[in-house]
Design a protein around this motif. Structure first.
Motif, PDB file in Angstrom:
ATOM      1  N   ASN A   1      -3.814   6.922  -2.016  1.00  0.00           N
ATOM      2  CA  ASN A   1      -3.802   5.463  -1.863  1.00  0.00           C
ATOM      3  C   ASN A   1      -2.637   5.018  -0.991  1.00  0.00           C
ATOM      4  N   PHE A   2      -2.930   4.144  -0.037  1.00  0.00           N
ATOM      5  CA  PHE A   2      -1.827   3.433   0.613  1.00  0.00           C
ATOM      6  C   PHE A   2      -1.338   2.344  -0.336  1.00  0.00           C
ATOM      7  N   TYR A   3      -2.281   1.535  -0.804  1.00  0.00           N
ATOM      8  CA  TYR A   3      -1.985   0.558  -1.861  1.00  0.00           C
ATOM      9  C   TYR A   3      -3.288   0.261  -2.573  1.00  0.00           C
ATOM     10  N   PHE A   4      -3.269   0.376  -3.912  1.00  0.00           N
ATOM     11  CA  PHE A   4      -4.510   0.178  -4.660  1.00  0.00           C
ATOM     12  C   PHE A   4      -4.281  -0.729  -5.874  1.00  0.00           C
TER      13      PHE A   4
ATOM     14  N   LYS B   1      -1.971  -3.817  -8.185  1.00  0.00           N
ATOM     15  CA  LYS B   1      -0.663  -3.995  -8.804  1.00  0.00           C
ATOM     16  C   LYS B   1      -0.299  -2.888  -9.783  1.00  0.00           C
ATOM     17  N   ASN B   2      -1.290  -2.165 -10.294  1.00  0.00           N
ATOM     18  CA  ASN B   2      -1.002  -1.087 -11.240  1.00  0.00           C
ATOM     19  C   ASN B   2      -0.896   0.280 -10.566  1.00  0.00           C
ATOM     20  N   ASP B   3      -0.987   0.306  -9.254  1.00  0.00           N
ATOM     21  CA  ASP B   3      -0.928   1.570  -8.514  1.00  0.00           C
ATOM     22  C   ASP B   3       0.517   2.044  -8.382  1.00  0.00           C
ATOM     23  N   ILE B   4       0.811   3.195  -8.955  1.00  0.00           N
ATOM     24  CA  ILE B   4       2.154   3.784  -8.824  1.00  0.00           C
ATOM     25  C   ILE B   4       2.075   5.167  -8.176  1.00  0.00           C
ATOM     26  N   SER B   5       0.913   5.495  -7.626  1.00  0.00           N
ATOM     27  CA  SER B   5       0.716   6.823  -7.045  1.00  0.00           C
ATOM     28  C   SER B   5       1.381   6.938  -5.676  1.00  0.00           C
ATOM     29  N   ASN B   6       1.615   8.181  -5.272  1.00  0.00           N
ATOM     30  CA  ASN B   6       2.075   8.434  -3.911  1.00  0.00           C
ATOM     31  C   ASN B   6       0.895   8.423  -2.958  1.00  0.00           C
ATOM     32  N   GLY B   7       1.154   8.056  -1.725  1.00  0.00           N
ATOM     33  CA  GLY B   7       0.159   8.145  -0.671  1.00  0.00           C
ATOM     34  C   GLY B   7       0.745   8.905   0.494  1.00  0.00           C
ATOM     35  N   LEU B   8      -0.112   9.247   1.428  1.00  0.00           N
ATOM     36  CA  LEU B   8       0.328  10.024   2.586  1.00  0.00           C
ATOM     37  C   LEU B   8      -0.023   9.277   3.869  1.00  0.00           C
ATOM     38  N   LEU B   9       0.926   9.231   4.801  1.00  0.00           N
ATOM     39  CA  LEU B   9       0.656   8.736   6.147  1.00  0.00           C
ATOM     40  C   LEU B   9       0.603   9.938   7.068  1.00  0.00           C
ATOM     41  N   LEU B  10      -0.463  10.026   7.830  1.00  0.00           N
ATOM     42  CA  LEU B  10      -0.650  11.135   8.770  1.00  0.00           C
ATOM     43  C   LEU B  10      -0.433  10.623  10.185  1.00  0.00           C
ATOM     44  N   SER B  11       0.596  11.136  10.844  1.00  0.00           N
ATOM     45  CA  SER B  11       0.940  10.733  12.212  1.00  0.00           C
ATOM     46  C   SER B  11       0.631  11.898  13.157  1.00  0.00           C
ATOM     47  N   ILE B  12      -0.142  11.615  14.198  1.00  0.00           N
ATOM     48  CA  ILE B  12      -0.547  12.670  15.134  1.00  0.00           C
ATOM     49  C   ILE B  12      -0.287  12.210  16.567  1.00  0.00           C
ATOM     50  N   LYS B  13       0.350  13.060  17.344  1.00  0.00           N
ATOM     51  CA  LYS B  13       0.533  12.831  18.777  1.00  0.00           C
ATOM     52  C   LYS B  13      -0.461  13.709  19.541  1.00  0.00           C
ATOM     53  N   PHE B  14      -1.251  13.051  20.377  1.00  0.00           N
ATOM     54  CA  PHE B  14      -2.251  13.766  21.165  1.00  0.00           C
ATOM     55  C   PHE B  14      -1.814  13.854  22.629  1.00  0.00           C
TER      56      PHE B  14
ATOM     57  N   VAL C   1      -1.801   6.952  13.701  1.00  0.00           N
ATOM     58  CA  VAL C   1      -1.395   7.050  12.292  1.00  0.00           C
ATOM     59  C   VAL C   1      -2.577   6.678  11.405  1.00  0.00           C
ATOM     60  N   PHE C   2      -2.756   7.443  10.348  1.00  0.00           N
ATOM     61  CA  PHE C   2      -3.852   7.220   9.405  1.00  0.00           C
ATOM     62  C   PHE C   2      -3.293   7.017   8.002  1.00  0.00           C
ATOM     63  N   ALA C   3      -3.812   5.992   7.324  1.00  0.00           N
ATOM     64  CA  ALA C   3      -3.427   5.695   5.940  1.00  0.00           C
ATOM     65  C   ALA C   3      -4.650   5.849   5.048  1.00  0.00           C
ATOM     66  N   GLY C   4      -4.413   5.952   3.748  1.00  0.00           N
ATOM     67  CA  GLY C   4      -5.506   6.105   2.791  1.00  0.00           C
ATOM     68  C   GLY C   4      -6.119   4.777   2.390  1.00  0.00           C
TER      69      GLY C   4
ATOM     70  N   LYS D   1       5.587   5.537  -1.464  1.00  0.00           N
ATOM     71  CA  LYS D   1       5.650   5.314  -2.902  1.00  0.00           C
ATOM     72  C   LYS D   1       5.651   3.813  -3.167  1.00  0.00           C
ATOM     73  N   LYS D   2       5.436   3.439  -4.418  1.00  0.00           N
ATOM     74  CA  LYS D   2       5.450   2.031  -4.817  1.00  0.00           C
ATOM     75  C   LYS D   2       6.466   1.843  -5.928  1.00  0.00           C
ATOM     76  N   GLU D   3       7.356   0.890  -5.714  1.00  0.00           N
ATOM     77  CA  GLU D   3       8.341   0.529  -6.729  1.00  0.00           C
ATOM     78  C   GLU D   3       8.402  -0.992  -6.838  1.00  0.00           C
ATOM     79  N   ASN D   4       8.173  -1.501  -8.052  1.00  0.00           N
ATOM     80  CA  ASN D   4       8.201  -2.959  -8.276  1.00  0.00           C
ATOM     81  C   ASN D   4       7.267  -3.695  -7.321  1.00  0.00           C
ATOM     82  N   ASN D   5       6.099  -3.079  -7.093  1.00  0.00           N
ATOM     83  CA  ASN D   5       5.062  -3.651  -6.225  1.00  0.00           C
ATOM     84  C   ASN D   5       5.504  -3.750  -4.759  1.00  0.00           C
ATOM     85  N   ILE D   6       6.401  -2.873  -4.361  1.00  0.00           N
ATOM     86  CA  ILE D   6       6.843  -2.780  -2.967  1.00  0.00           C
ATOM     87  C   ILE D   6       6.430  -1.420  -2.419  1.00  0.00           C
ATOM     88  N   ILE D   7       5.816  -1.413  -1.245  1.00  0.00           N
ATOM     89  CA  ILE D   7       5.381  -0.169  -0.605  1.00  0.00           C
ATOM     90  C   ILE D   7       6.537   0.361   0.237  1.00  0.00           C
TER      91      ILE D   7
END
Length: 363
Positions: free
Chosen positions: A226-229, A231-244, A7-10, A257-263
């Motif tokens: 962004n995974f998390y950037f 306290k002012n970050d409200i952007s979406n991020g992407l998790l990439l999961s790969i099975k090899f 799994v890869f995060a931003g 997503k981030k809501e009330n500083n919760i990922i």
């Protein structure tokens, strides 16, 4: 059938200690064998030994360590533009606190360009990490730094690395910030890297999600956002999961997503990603790029170059006089800043692409 789950995060950046991670996000990471993210800068030890640069200085809160521990991250990309912001000592202290986590794309020349291999079930996955040029890039004068994507050694390194593994994953920290599509130059570069032998490219740095595309037998994710950037970050991020598996890989994505500083994990919703994918190959692609480059040049880069560097070409005689007086008052320190702005405009690939497109390309 046995497989390696990755799994890869931003981008990971914590400027406070009040955020939380939902259990669903934690559980999702725990499902994987290899868990990787991009550590955007080092912990603030108040050393006040920042490197010489222009642009923001990022100082991580120590809670970033608890985030990394909670997600059980075992690989971190350090090839980015902020990793040396707080100086070499802060970087060394942060690395010691990270313990046994594998660090990608950073160090002296031997370590920054080192191929990391993760092996399980007789499957070998290789990882390399690079960044576009920044003030954290490894150069001869530096004690250490981040691996540079355009180093003359990189193409050979990628070709040789592929011979040693079943699958080769390249992390790349590059691109235009807050742009929903990759610049054409980066699209071309990433496809060149697939041609050299990479199977998957994982991009970050733009701070927003960009789409992905399949190219030949490879897969290019231009930006995970962004995974998390902070306290002012409200952007979406992407998790990439790969099975090899031994002869193939399959992937899936999760939007965070981030809501009330919760990922949090968003409910299954691929429409956002499908829309971004359509923009990459759609009719409006070049219009989006052109508008971004024109605005970025007009509102940011051109202004810096005119005032800080060129000066003499400012048409307004009053502004010329003001600038000369300002230069005289500020002295050598300001002259150094002017030079840094000029270097950043010339050396940073994304800035160079934006300037060229804004001025010369009509398409």
């Amino acid at each position: 059938m046995n497989c390696i789950k990755t799994v890869f995060a931003g981008d990971l950046f914590c400027d406070n200690d009040s955020f939380e991670i939902s259990n669903k996000v934690v559980d999702f990471f725990k499902e994987h064998d290899l868990r990787c993210g991009n550590l955007e800068g080092t912990i603030d030890f108040d050393d006040k030994k920042n490197i010489l640069k222009v642009g923001p200085i990022l100082k991580q809160n120590e809670k970033v360590l608890s985030l990394i521990k909670k997600l059980k991250i075992n690989y971190l990309n350090l090839a980015n533009n902020h990793i040396l912001d707080n100086g070499y000592e802060s970087c060394e202290k942060t690395i010691r606190l990270l313990g046994r986590i594998k660090l990608l794309g950073f160090g002296d020349r031997k370590n920054a360009y080192k191929l990391h291999v993760f092996k399980k079930y007789n499957i070998k996955i290789g990882l390399l990490s690079f960044s576009e040029w920044s003030f954290s890039t490894l150069v001869k004068e530096n004690k250490c730094g981040s691996a540079w994507i355009n180093d003359s050694y990189v193409n050979l390194l990628i070709s040789e690395a592929k011979k040693k593994v079943d699958f080769l994953i390249i992390n790349i920290h590059a691109g235009a910030e807050n742009l929903c599509v990759p610049l054409p130059e980066w699209k071309e570069k990433y496809k060149e890297i697939i041609n050299l032998g990479a199977d998957i490219i994982v991009g970050h740095h733009p701070h927003v999600i960009q789409g992905f595309e399949k190219y030949k037998k490879g897969l290019i994710f231009y930006s995970l956002g962004n995974f998390y950037f902070g306290k002012n970050d409200i952007s979406n991020g992407l998790l990439l999961s790969i099975k090899f598996y031994k002869k193939k890989f399959i992937f899936r994505t999760k939007i965070i997503k981030k809501e009330n500083n919760i990922i949090l994990l968003e409910k299954e919703n691929n429409k956002k990603l499908e829309k971004l994918n359509s923009l990459i190959k759609g009719k409006k692609y070049y219009q989006i790029v052109k508008k971004y480059c024109k605005n970025n040049w007009k509102n940011q880069i051109k202004r810096y170059i005119e005032f800080f560097v060129i000066g003499v070409y400012i048409k307004n005689i009053f502004l010329i006089i003001v600038k000369r007086i300002f230069d005289w008052i500020m002295g050598k320190k300001f002259n150094r800043i002017k030079n840094l702005y000029l270097v950043h405009s010339i050396m940073n690939e994304t800035n160079r692409f934006i300037i060229y497109r804004a001025i010369f390309i009509k398409k």
